[in-house]
Design a protein around this motif. Structure first.
Motif, PDB file in Angstrom:
ATOM      1  N   ARG A  29       0.831  -1.213   0.000  1.00 42.31           N
ATOM      2  CA  ARG A  29       0.000   0.000   0.000  1.00 42.31           C
ATOM      3  C   ARG A  29       0.861   1.256   0.000  1.00 42.31           C
ATOM      4  O   ARG A  29       0.577   2.214  -0.721  1.00 42.31           O
ATOM      5  CB  ARG A  29      -0.957  -0.011   1.193  1.00 42.31           C
ATOM      6  N   VAL A  30       1.928   1.261   0.802  1.00 41.14           N
ATOM      7  CA  VAL A  30       2.820   2.431   0.848  1.00 41.14           C
ATOM      8  C   VAL A  30       3.501   2.624  -0.508  1.00 41.14           C
ATOM      9  O   VAL A  30       3.575   3.747  -1.023  1.00 41.14           O
ATOM     10  CB  VAL A  30       3.872   2.301   1.977  1.00 41.14           C
ATOM     11  N   LYS A  36      -1.280   4.247 -16.133  1.00 39.02           N
ATOM     12  CA  LYS A  36      -1.585   3.961 -14.736  1.00 39.02           C
ATOM     13  C   LYS A  36      -3.048   4.287 -14.419  1.00 39.02           C
ATOM     14  O   LYS A  36      -3.545   5.350 -14.769  1.00 39.02           O
ATOM     15  CB  LYS A  36      -0.656   4.793 -13.838  1.00 39.02           C
ATOM     16  N   ASP A  37      -3.715   3.345 -13.758  1.00 43.68           N
ATOM     17  CA  ASP A  37      -5.113   3.490 -13.351  1.00 43.68           C
ATOM     18  C   ASP A  37      -6.059   3.725 -14.521  1.00 43.68           C
ATOM     19  O   ASP A  37      -7.116   4.308 -14.367  1.00 43.68           O
ATOM     20  CB  ASP A  37      -5.265   4.627 -12.328  1.00 43.68           C
ATOM     21  N   VAL A  89       2.509   1.724  -3.523  1.00 38.69           N
ATOM     22  CA  VAL A  89       1.571   2.190  -4.546  1.00 38.69           C
ATOM     23  C   VAL A  89       1.171   3.640  -4.295  1.00 38.69           C
ATOM     24  O   VAL A  89       1.122   4.457  -5.213  1.00 38.69           O
ATOM     25  CB  VAL A  89       0.328   1.274  -4.609  1.00 38.69           C
ATOM     26  N   ARG A  90       0.908   3.958  -3.063  1.00 35.18           N
ATOM     27  CA  ARG A  90       0.427   5.307  -2.724  1.00 35.18           C
ATOM     28  C   ARG A  90       1.548   6.358  -2.756  1.00 35.18           C
ATOM     29  O   ARG A  90       1.367   7.445  -3.309  1.00 35.18           O
ATOM     30  CB  ARG A  90      -0.219   5.283  -1.336  1.00 35.18           C
ATOM     31  N   ASP A  91       2.713   6.020  -2.187  1.00 36.21           N
ATOM     32  CA  ASP A  91       3.746   7.029  -1.957  1.00 36.21           C
ATOM     33  C   ASP A  91       5.017   6.844  -2.778  1.00 36.21           C
ATOM     34  O   ASP A  91       5.845   7.743  -2.844  1.00 36.21           O
ATOM     35  CB  ASP A  91       4.121   7.063  -0.471  1.00 36.21           C
ATOM     36  N   GLU A 109       1.593   2.024   8.574  1.00 35.39           N
ATOM     37  CA  GLU A 109       0.527   1.575   7.675  1.00 35.39           C
ATOM     38  C   GLU A 109      -0.101   0.276   8.167  1.00 35.39           C
ATOM     39  O   GLU A 109      -1.308   0.065   8.045  1.00 35.39           O
ATOM     40  CB  GLU A 109       1.069   1.397   6.255  1.00 35.39           C
TER      41      GLU A 109
END
Length: 193
Positions: free
Chosen positions: A20-21, A171-172, A23-25, A38
Motif C-alpha cells: 500500500r505504501v 496507470k489506473d 503504490v500510494r507514496d 501503515e
C-alpha cells in the motif's frame, strides 16, 4: 499498537502494508516506519520478524516471486485462446503492487544484491514472470497452437516488456487491459495458429 495484541499473520500484514505504501507514496517513501505505521503495529514488530529493513524488502520481493512462479498460466495451455490467456495473466501479474516492486528493485542496490544472492533472475520478479510466460508459450507450441519454430525465449520478454510499458504509461486506466490485449495480439500475430 498496544502490547499483547495478537497479530494473525504479521509477515503478510507487513507485506500488505508495504504494498500500500509503495503504490500510494512510491519507493522513495518506503521506510520501516512507514510500513509499521501503515500496518498499525509497533515499530519493533518488523525487526522481530526480519533481520533489517533490506531483509524485509528481500522477503517481500521473494514472496511476490513465489506468487508469480505459482501462476496458473502454464496449466492453461490448450484452453481458451492464447491471446486471452496471456492478457489475463499479464493484467493480473502487473497489478499496481508488482509495478511498484519492480521500481523498488531497480532503485535499491542492496536489495538487488541480496535478491541475486538468493538466486533470483538478473532483474528480480520481471525475470521470473518472463520464465512463466516462456513456459506457457512452449506448452502452446507443443500443442500446435503457435508455430513450431516460434522463439518463445524472444517472445516472452517482448510480451513482458511491452505489457509493462502499457501499465506504467496508462496507470489506473480502465482501458489498460484492452491495450495489453492489443500488444499480445500484435506480438504473437506471426506465430498464432
Amino acid at each position: 499498537m498496544p502490547t499483547g495484541v495478537a497479530l494473525h499473520d504479521p509477515r503478510q500484514q507487513l507485506f500488505d502494508a508495504a504494498g500500500r505504501v509503495l503504490v500510494r507514496d512510491g519507493a522513495s517513501e518506503l521506510t520501516s516506519r512507514a510500513v509499521t505505521a501503515e500496518a498499525g503495529v509497533a515499530k519493533g514488530v518488523l525487526h522481530r520478524y526480519f533481520t533489517d529493513f533490506d531483509g524485509f524488502l528481500t522477503e517481500l520481493v521473494l514472496d511476490r516471486i513465489a506468487r508469480a512462479e505459482a501462476s496458473p498460466l502454464p496449466g492453461a495451455a490448450g484452453t481458451g485462446t492464447v491471446v486471452g490467456n496471456l492478457t489475463t495473466a499479464l493484467v493480473a501479474g502487473f497489478d499496481p503492487v508488482a509495478i511498484a516492486i519492480i521500481v523498488l528493485v531497480i532503485a535499491r542496490d542492496e536489495l538487488r544484491r541480496r535478491l541475486r544472492a538468493a538466486g533470483t533472475a538478473r532483474l528480480p520478479l520481471v525475470g521470473e514472470v518472463t520464465a512463466v510466460v516462456a513456459r506457457y508459450l512452449a506448452a502452446e507450441r507443443d500443442l500446435g497452437r503457435i508455430a513450431p519454430d516460434a522463439d518463445v525465449d524472444t517472445l516472452a520478454p517482448t510480451l513482458i516488456g511491452a505489457a509493462h510499458l502499457r501499465f506504467t504509461e496508462r496507470k489506473d486506466d480502465p482501458e489498460a487491459p484492452e491495450a495489453v490485449r492489443g500488444v499480445v495480439a500484435a506480438v504473437l500475430a506471426g506465430v498464432l495458429r
